[in-house]
Design a protein around this motif. Structure first.
Motif, short mmCIF file in Angstrom:
data_model
loop_
_atom_site.label_atom_id
_atom_site.label_comp_id
_atom_site.label_asym_id
_atom_site.label_seq_id
_atom_site.Cartn_x
_atom_site.Cartn_y
_atom_site.Cartn_z
N ALA A 1 34.42 53.12 46.25
CA ALA A 1 33.69 53.42 45.02
C ALA A 1 33.54 52.15 44.21
N VAL A 2 32.33 51.94 43.68
CA VAL A 2 32.05 50.76 42.84
C VAL A 2 31.73 51.27 41.44
N PHE A 3 32.39 50.69 40.46
CA PHE A 3 32.32 51.17 39.07
C PHE A 3 31.92 50.02 38.16
N GLY A 4 31.10 50.31 37.15
CA GLY A 4 30.65 49.27 36.23
C GLY A 4 30.75 49.68 34.78
N ALA A 5 30.86 48.67 33.91
CA ALA A 5 30.93 48.90 32.47
C ALA A 5 30.27 47.74 31.75
N ASN A 6 29.86 47.96 30.52
CA ASN A 6 29.21 46.91 29.74
C ASN A 6 30.21 45.91 29.16
N LYS B 1 30.85 41.52 31.54
CA LYS B 1 30.73 42.90 31.97
C LYS B 1 31.98 43.27 32.77
N GLY B 2 32.13 44.56 33.06
CA GLY B 2 33.24 45.03 33.87
C GLY B 2 32.76 45.50 35.22
N CYS B 3 33.43 45.07 36.27
CA CYS B 3 33.09 45.50 37.63
C CYS B 3 34.38 45.81 38.38
N TYR B 4 34.44 46.99 39.01
CA TYR B 4 35.68 47.47 39.61
C TYR B 4 35.35 48.13 40.95
N ALA B 5 36.32 48.11 41.84
CA ALA B 5 36.11 48.74 43.15
C ALA B 5 37.43 49.33 43.64
N GLY B 6 37.33 50.42 44.40
CA GLY B 6 38.53 51.03 44.92
C GLY B 6 38.26 51.80 46.20
N PHE B 7 39.25 51.83 47.09
CA PHE B 7 39.16 52.64 48.30
C PHE B 7 39.88 53.96 48.04
#
Length: 504
Positions: A404-409, A355-361
């Motif tokens: 912000a926390v972002f997700g993808a399959n 899966k994809g997991c991302y984070a950014g300020f």
């Protein structure tokens, strides 16, 4: 074009006495249009080319022109070489060192820690953890931090207002009602009783044969809560219960319930979780090859492993020779280029999906400083957001800065995640919102995240076969793919593996 020569070489001048009689490393960069080819044969690379090369004073030059690459070699032969300096790799290195073993860590980034990262605000000096934010209140966690002189405290409860917005419209979803605390506690009790039927899930992926059918079906309880908690798992409604229990197990529930009594999850007293890895790096010292990648691995010998390492910022290649290699990186085939994988290893590792997991300020969002926003969708089952999507936008300890926390399959380009997050922030219609001109201060990818295999593979004995690789070809494995995406629990898994590793 770059050529690497791994061969006992005859040195001239003072360089002859500077090297030990182990494999020296010569790295040659062939520039221009000259053609050359290199053929790797075990630890030897045969070089055929037309240009004449001169070796002097630990340097290679072409017809006495400018020096190209330095001649290097490993000064000692480590017992263990660890590929990856993230959570599992660093813990393994420290514990093996504690046991008197010589270790070397090969890490692709400029610091240890993997997904445990800490941002320092340049204006206030405040520190904000992202990636790994909390730890379990387990004795192994406390002991590990104490051994590296990093103090722990219970993580305080955030005094922030939580709102639920439909990010497809940017509007507040007034129909969404989160679970009441009393209802959650009751649900936890039934969930824990269910987990207790499969105690082996807590220790790893030591699954029986046949695999219980309950672990192969989709989860049926606490779905609403889990969708908000288990970020990074992709579409939770399509995940087998096995992976849900791995991600959200009994230890997490224990810590959640303990927060009602002011205890529960742990964090560092200095609000700097990366301190653990900075202190570990100080202990390991020059045994860390940072900014380095694996060029090739040779495990053909029954009692030795040869690893060719490229340290990019120094333009240096080094040959490591060790008794055992520990692979702690995600075993995706893209990560294992250069490794001498067998057909069986290829067949297993090739089944992993991620899966994809991302984070950014982000600054200049315009959001009030007292609100955290979750993304819900009133048109889906359990109001879960359709991925790829922003999971949440949360306040930080620095005013005006949100995470912000972002997700993808699956893995997606960084630009796609960044664009969606900024678009979401601009679109949100929040009371008291000021001018919104959001921009990233930092953005990071925690991908590949949550490695899984299809249900049919689980039922077919995939994990029994995967665990059967431990110790074969002088190789041991640890990391999230072998247990779960949780540092605290991975340290437990690795600790249980150490007797087999050291005995080998």
């Amino acid at each position: 074009m770059t050529l690497i020569c791994c061969e006992p070489v005859r040195m001239v001048g003072s360089a002859a006495t500077a090297l030990r009689p182990v494999y020296s490393l010569v790295s040659l960069e062939i520039v221009g249009r000259r053609r050359a080819e290199a053929l790797l044969l075990g630890s030897r690379i045969l070089i055929r080319y037309s240009a004449r090369l001169h070796l002097s004073q630990n340097r290679i030059s072409d017809d006495h022109s400018r020096p190209l690459y330095s001649v290097t070699q490993n000064a000692s032969l480590p017992t263990f070489s660890l590929v990856g300096g993230g959570s599992s790799g660093t813990y393994s290195a420290i514990r093996l060192s504690d046991l008197g073993k010589t270790v070397v860590v090969v890490e692709q980034h400029d610091q240890l820690g993997g997904q445990t990262q800490t941002y320092t605000d340049p204006t206030t000096g405040g520190k904000i953890d992202y990636g790994v934010v909390v730890w379990h209140g387990l004795s192994i966690v406390r002991d590990y931090f104490a051994s590296l002189n990093a103090s722990l405290v219970y993580r305080p409860t955030d005094n922030i207002t939580t709102k639920y917005f439909d990010f497809t419209t940017g509007k507040l979803d007034t129909s969404y009602v989160p679970d009441a605390p009393a209802d959650l506690i009751a649900a936890f009790s039934g969930y824990v009783n269910q987990i207790a039927k499969y105690p082996y899930v807590n220790a790893g992926l030591f699954l029986p044969s046949p695999v219980p059918s309950d672990l192969l079906y989709q989860p049926q309880t606490m779905i609403g809560f889990l969708l908000g908690f288990a970020k990074g798992m992709g579409n939770l409604l399509k995940q087998p219960t096995l992976y849900v229990m791995k991600n959200f197990g009994a230890d997490i529930i224990t810590d959640i319930l303990a927060t009602f009594a002011g205890k529960g999850f742990l964090t560092t007293a200095l609000h700097n979780n990366h301190l653990l890895y900075a202190n570990a790096a100080a202990v390991l010292g020059n045994n860390i090859f940072s900014n380095s990648t694996i060029v090739s691995v040779d495990r053909s010998s029954h009692n030795q492993v040869k690893i060719l390492v490229n340290t990019t910022n120094m333009k240096v290649y080094t040959m490591l020779q060790c008794d055992t290699i520990m692979m702690t990186i995600p075993p995706k085939l893209d990560n294992l280029k250069g490794c001498d994988l067998s057909r069986f290893e290829l067949s297993l590792f090739g089944q992993f999906m991620n899966k994809g997991c991302y984070a950014g300020f982000v600054r200049n969002s315009g959001l009030p400083n007292n609100i955290t926003i979750f993304n819900v969708n009133p048109n889906t089952l359990y109001s879960h957001a359709l991925l790829p999507a922003t999971y949440k936008i949360a306040q930080t300890s620095v005013p005006g800065l949100v995470v912000a926390v972002f997700g993808a399959n699956q893995t997606i380009p960084d630009q796609q995640g960044q664009h969606q997050i900024l678009s979401d922030l601009k679109q949100l219609q929040v009371a008291g919102k000021g001018r919104s001109n959001p921009e990233f201060v930092i953005y990071t990818s925690h991908t590949p995240f949550e490695l899984t295999v299809p249900t049919a593979a689980i039922a077919g004995g995939f994990y029994q076969q995967l665990y059967g690789l431990q110790g074969t070809r002088n190789t041991f494995y640890t990391g999230a793919a072998w247990h779960t995406q949780d540092s605290s629990l991975l340290w437990q898994f690795t600790e249980a593996l150490l007797p087999n590793i050291t005995a080998n």
